[in-house]
Scaffold this motif. Structure first.
Motif, PDB file in Angstrom:
ATOM      1  N   LEU A   1       0.885  -1.347  -0.186  1.00 49.27           N
ATOM      2  CA  LEU A   1       0.097  -0.013   0.001  1.00 49.27           C
ATOM      3  C   LEU A   1       0.777   1.365  -0.019  1.00 49.27           C
ATOM      4  CD1 LEU A   1      -2.890  -1.030   2.586  1.00 49.27           C
ATOM      5  CD2 LEU A   1      -2.960  -0.826   0.135  1.00 49.27           C
ATOM      6  N   SER A   2       2.095   1.201  -0.355  1.00 55.48           N
ATOM      7  CA  SER A   2       2.912   2.463   0.039  1.00 55.48           C
ATOM      8  C   SER A   2       2.480   3.468  -0.952  1.00 55.48           C
ATOM      9  CB  SER A   2       4.585   2.070  -0.217  1.00 55.48           C
ATOM     10  OG  SER A   2       4.686   1.141  -1.146  1.00 55.48           O
ATOM     11  N   GLY A   3       2.224   3.152  -2.125  1.00 55.15           N
ATOM     12  CA  GLY A   3       1.649   4.239  -3.133  1.00 55.15           C
ATOM     13  C   GLY A   3       0.559   5.013  -2.781  1.00 55.15           C
ATOM     14  N   PHE A   4      -0.405   4.244  -2.038  1.00 49.05           N
ATOM     15  CA  PHE A   4      -1.613   4.682  -1.435  1.00 49.05           C
ATOM     16  C   PHE A   4      -1.363   5.797  -0.205  1.00 49.05           C
ATOM     17  CE2 PHE A   4      -4.946   4.272   1.856  1.00 49.05           C
ATOM     18  CZ  PHE A   4      -5.957   4.775   1.277  1.00 49.05           C
ATOM     19  N   TYR A   5      -0.307   5.080   0.563  1.00 45.18           N
ATOM     20  CA  TYR A   5       0.004   6.069   1.902  1.00 45.18           C
ATOM     21  C   TYR A   5       0.615   7.319   1.391  1.00 45.18           C
ATOM     22  CZ  TYR A   5      -1.033   2.123   5.064  1.00 45.18           C
ATOM     23  OH  TYR A   5      -1.571   1.101   5.514  1.00 45.18           O
TER      24      TYR A   5
ATOM     25  N   THR B   1       0.355   9.161  -1.312  1.00 45.18           N
ATOM     26  CA  THR B   1      -0.690   9.811  -1.873  1.00 45.18           C
ATOM     27  C   THR B   1      -1.564  10.608  -0.649  1.00 45.18           C
ATOM     28  OG1 THR B   1      -0.826   8.433  -3.468  1.00 45.18           O
ATOM     29  CG2 THR B   1      -2.646  10.001  -3.444  1.00 45.18           C
ATOM     30  N   ILE B   2      -2.047   9.731   0.302  1.00 49.71           N
ATOM     31  CA  ILE B   2      -2.723  10.279   1.265  1.00 49.71           C
ATOM     32  C   ILE B   2      -1.825  11.186   2.264  1.00 49.71           C
ATOM     33  CG2 ILE B   2      -3.418   9.399   3.652  1.00 49.71           C
ATOM     34  CD1 ILE B   2      -5.284   8.607   1.688  1.00 49.71           C
TER      35      ILE B   2
END
Lengths: 359, 313
Positions: free
Chosen positions: B116-120, B122-123
């Protein structure tokens, strides 16, 4: 110096199994080379031993201790990387001293170990320099120094010579061989270069698609390949693999020539002949005939690439500078004494008449 | 460390082709020209004009009248100048290092390779896209003394929370707290630095010591010192220019009791409340000189603690 024991180790990337259950024991003081084509898993296997990749199944023991779940620094291994991986902000001295200092060694003990190692590798004059002020060969010697200075149980080399030019590679190769003897160290060396594998190894592990194809001394692997993959992979130029059958009078080629040796009832086999086991001959006594398509003059030897009458290819390695023209008709005779035989399943068969090789 | 007679570093490096270098330099200047023109028009010329106006009496209408050092003398005896300078210094001295440490911590977390690193990432970056005014208003609502969710939560835990925005002892600290959000750019710069560390160097450090903090202190941090330097200098410049959050929370008077009165707010007040452009320009000049001296000092010390992969500055 410690042993390394791998018991049924397996590794998955997602659903893809890249290491498929490998059992291997590296004896103390032995230099074992992992060799295989790109993507065969040799580097992954080395990194699993180092602890840089997780082992999904199976067990890794170093010096008798189970280290399967131990962090890299607590396995007693030191590694030399392909790109040297020196700490760019530190001098060569600090690169060597870093691990010792972090392990809590006293200042004078660190200095003594660093100076001893530098003297052994003849890098004393490089100690005050940072990596960017060194050539590739100098960096790699410092990287080897960083591994040696820690006195590990096992040295791991991940294609350490592949970034060096040809002359330097030969020099570094002999230096590693010398270190292996002087330190009596257990070493595992990964390479895709067969010459490195053949010259350095006590034993070679040939890997393909995550499996061990053969483990043996360089001579065993070269002269008695366990299967077609090893036969085709080890040796340069590669072994000629000729379709044949086992007839009542022995091995018969597609051309109809019967070579003798192993008899059978028409089973399809593959005859493996090293290019240097073929000799030029007259049309009458030839086993194979073809047209010269490419001639490589290497000075002391000539590599001849033939197109056979049945469309197959044949490579010959001949002593001396042979003067031939492209398109010339060439007749070759097989020396059965150095040939190998493989069954329909690709596994080696015992070839009667072939000479025995012992390590 | 032993000193040996190693040849100078330059001696082992290949000599460049000077002629090709000159051609490249010409092309480089041409490509940079639009930016150089913009810089001259919108930065260099206004800077010189500011130095000039600082020595005049100028109220937007009418021509500037030369007064020499009068504006600087007026500043020297202005309590608001000293109060705002003090507030701004405290603000910068605390918010910059705290911000850098939190941003580095976040970057270290975001640098971990997970599914999930891409998601984190962005967040964590999204809040940065929110305008500072809107962000400040949201925080004002959150920190409202009685009805604000922060105080309700703190009271529920049995604590006695302060009046974040109106207590003169708390207001500056509240402003400092607000400045820590968002951390988008600083975190992103650190993350870029961390991802630039070669994987095998990081692995070599793992093989040399099992302790994570060893690697952080001796390998990771030294290798991202260019990013630390960048974030430090930019952070100091921005902290001295803190304006939006200060004026939203404290207005032009630095409510309460000048606790949130920042240098740029006083400058703004002089220019656009009192139309005393000369005084405002003098304040801008003082700020420029102070920031310049600080930056030069940092760059001077940087030679000893910043590691550049390509070569020293």
């Amino acid at each position: 110096m410690g042993t390394v024991q791998l018991s049924n180790v397996r590794k998955f990337y997602g659903a893809l199994e890249v290491i498929k259950g490998i059992d291997l024991t590296v004896e103390a003081g032995e230099l074992v080379v992992f060799v295989g084509p790109s993507g065969c898993g040799k580097s992954t296997l080395l990194r699993m031993i180092a602890g840089l990749e997780d082992v999904d199944y199976g067990r890794v023991e170093i010096a008798g201790k189970d280290v399967t779940d131990a962090p890299p620094a607590q396995r007693g291994v030191a590694m030399v990387f392909q790109n040297y991986a020196l700490y760019p902000h530190m001098t060569a001295y600090d690169n060597l001293a870093y691990g010792l200092r972090r392990a809590g060694l006293r200042r004078d003990a660190v200095d003594q170990r660093v100076q001893e190692t530098a003297a052994l590798l003849q890098i004393s004059e490089l100690l005050p320099r940072k990596p960017k002020a060194m050539s590739g060969g100098q960096r790699q010697r410092v990287a080897i120094g960083r591994a040696i200075v820690r006195k590990p149980e096992v040295f791991l080399f991940d294609e350490p010579l592949s970034n060096l030019d040809a002359a330097l590679r030969v020099e570094m190769r002999s230096q590693i061989a010398r270190l292996h003897q002087e330190l009596a160290a257990t070493m595992i060396f990964v390479t895709h270069d067969q010459v490195e594998a053949m010259t350095l190894a006590d034993r070679i592990v040939v890997l393909n698609a995550g499996r061990v194809e053969q483990i043996g001394t360089p001579r065993e692997v070269y002269h008695s390949p366990a299967n077609l993959f090893v036969a085709g992979f080890i040796g340069s130029p590669a072994m000629n693999l000729l379709p044949a059958t086992l007839g009542p009078s022995g091995v018969a080629l597609v051309s109809g020539h019967v070579l003798g040796g192993q008899k059978g009832e028409g089973e399809a086999v593959t005859l493996g002949v090293r290019p240097d086991r073929l000799t030029l001959t007259s049309a009458e006594s030839a086993h194979l005939s073809g047209e010269a398509k490419l001639i490589e003059h290497l000075g002391d030897e000539t590599i001849l690439h033939l197109r056979l009458a049945d469309g197959g290819a044949l490579t010959m390695k001949l002593h001396g500078d042979i003067l031939l023209k492209i398109g010339a008709r060439v007749h070759a005779r097989i020396d059965l004494a150095g040939a190998c035989l493989f069954g329909a399943n690709g596994r080696a068969l015992r070839l009667e008449g072939a000479h025995e090789t012992k390590a | 460390m032993p000193i040996t007679s190693a040849p100078p570093e330059a001696a082992v490096l290949p000599r460049r082709n000077r002629k090709a270098e000159r051609g490249e330099a010409r092309a480089g200047v041409l490509f940079a020209l639009p930016w150089i023109i913009g810089m001259t028009l919108f930065v260099a010329i206004p800077l010189v004009v500011t130095f000039y106006i600082a020595q005049t009496k100028f109220q937007i209408i009418g021509a500037p009248k030369w007064v020499g050092m009068q504006n600087y003398e007026a500043l020297w005896s202005d309590p608001a100048f000293w109060k705002s300078a003090q507030n701004t210094l405290i603000f910068g001295a605390i918010s910059v290092p705290v911000k850098l440490i939190i941003a580095l911590g976040l970057a270290l977390l975001l640098n971990r390779a997970t599914a999930l690193s891409g998601f984190y990432r962005t967040i964590f970056y999204l809040p940065f896209l929110m305008p500072a005014v809107a962000g400040s208003v949201v925080f004002m609502l959150l920190l409202t003394p009685n009805a604000g969710p922060v105080n309700i939560a703190l009271e529920a835990m049995g604590l006695n929370p302060p009046d974040w925005l109106l207590d003169p002892n708390a207001a500056l600290w509240t402003l400092i707290l607000l400045s820590l959000w968002p951390l988008g750019v600083e975190t992103l710069v650190f993350l870029g630095g961390l991802q630039n560390i070669p994987k095998d160097v990081s692995e070599a450090a793992d093989l040399d010591s099992p302790k994570r903090w060893h690697k952080l202190v001796w390998i990771t941090l030294p290798l991202i010192t260019p990013m630390v330097l960048f974030n430090l200098v930019i952070g100091i410049i921005y902290s001295f220019q803190v304006f939006t959050q200060a004026i939203v929370i404290g207005g032009t008077t630095g409510t309460p009791a000048e606790a949130t009165l920042m240098y740029m707010v006083v400058l703004y007040r002089a220019a656009f409340r009192y139309f005393n452009m000369g005084l405002a320009a003098a304040m801008a000049t003082v700020l420029f000189v102070v920031v310049l001296i600080l930056t030069l000092l940092i760059f001077k010390t940087a030679r000893s603690w910043v590691h550049y992969e390509g070569g020293e500055i």
